[in-house]
Design a protein around this motif. Sequence first.
Motif, short mmCIF file in Angstrom:
data_model
loop_
_atom_site.label_atom_id
_atom_site.label_comp_id
_atom_site.label_asym_id
_atom_site.label_seq_id
_atom_site.Cartn_x
_atom_site.Cartn_y
_atom_site.Cartn_z
N VAL A 37 -27.64 -1.75 -16.14
CA VAL A 37 -27.07 -0.42 -16.41
C VAL A 37 -27.72 0.18 -17.66
O VAL A 37 -28.11 1.35 -17.67
N PRO A 77 -31.92 -8.35 -15.39
CA PRO A 77 -30.81 -9.26 -15.12
C PRO A 77 -30.98 -10.63 -15.77
O PRO A 77 -30.02 -11.20 -16.28
N PHE A 115 -25.64 -7.55 -15.13
CA PHE A 115 -25.25 -6.21 -14.68
C PHE A 115 -25.28 -5.22 -15.84
O PHE A 115 -25.78 -4.09 -15.70
N SER A 116 -24.79 -5.63 -17.00
CA SER A 116 -24.77 -4.70 -18.14
C SER A 116 -26.18 -4.34 -18.59
O SER A 116 -26.45 -3.20 -18.97
N VAL A 126 -23.41 -13.03 -14.59
CA VAL A 126 -23.35 -11.82 -13.75
C VAL A 126 -23.02 -10.60 -14.60
O VAL A 126 -23.67 -9.55 -14.46
N CYS A 127 -22.06 -10.73 -15.49
CA CYS A 127 -21.69 -9.59 -16.35
C CYS A 127 -22.84 -9.19 -17.27
O CYS A 127 -23.13 -8.01 -17.43
#
Length: 129
Positions: free
Chosen positions: A40, A88, A36-37, A32-33
């Motif tokens: 972004v 993702p 998400f990064s 997930v991290c």
Amino acid sequence: VVAGGRGQSRMVVLSGASKAVEVIGYEGVLGVCGGFSRVVAEVVTNPLNVAKTMVQQPNGPQLLVSSVRREPVRTLSRGIGSQLVSAPLVGAGTFYALETTRAKLSINDFCGDALAAAVGTLVSIGISQ
């Protein structure tokens, strides 16, 4: 945090992040991290990539300026949809491979980080192809 005594252990929930680890596991949190990064990063860098591509065309600078004056958001957000679909997956795979390699090597120096980064890059290339 794991606490306990006499061979017993129990999970002590300290925050929302530790609750997430309890629910989806450490690997899931890494995914997930990483995902998400990467999303972004794509949102931030996509306008720069669009501008660079437009400037490389014949009459590029004039084309970029006139397009941005007419429709700034639409011009600079070209291609973002396809990037957000793959970002993702690539980010999750890269981050997971990087952190897993780093943990398996148990090397906390520049060489270990460089090797872990190389493995993460190879995984992301494999995922994105």
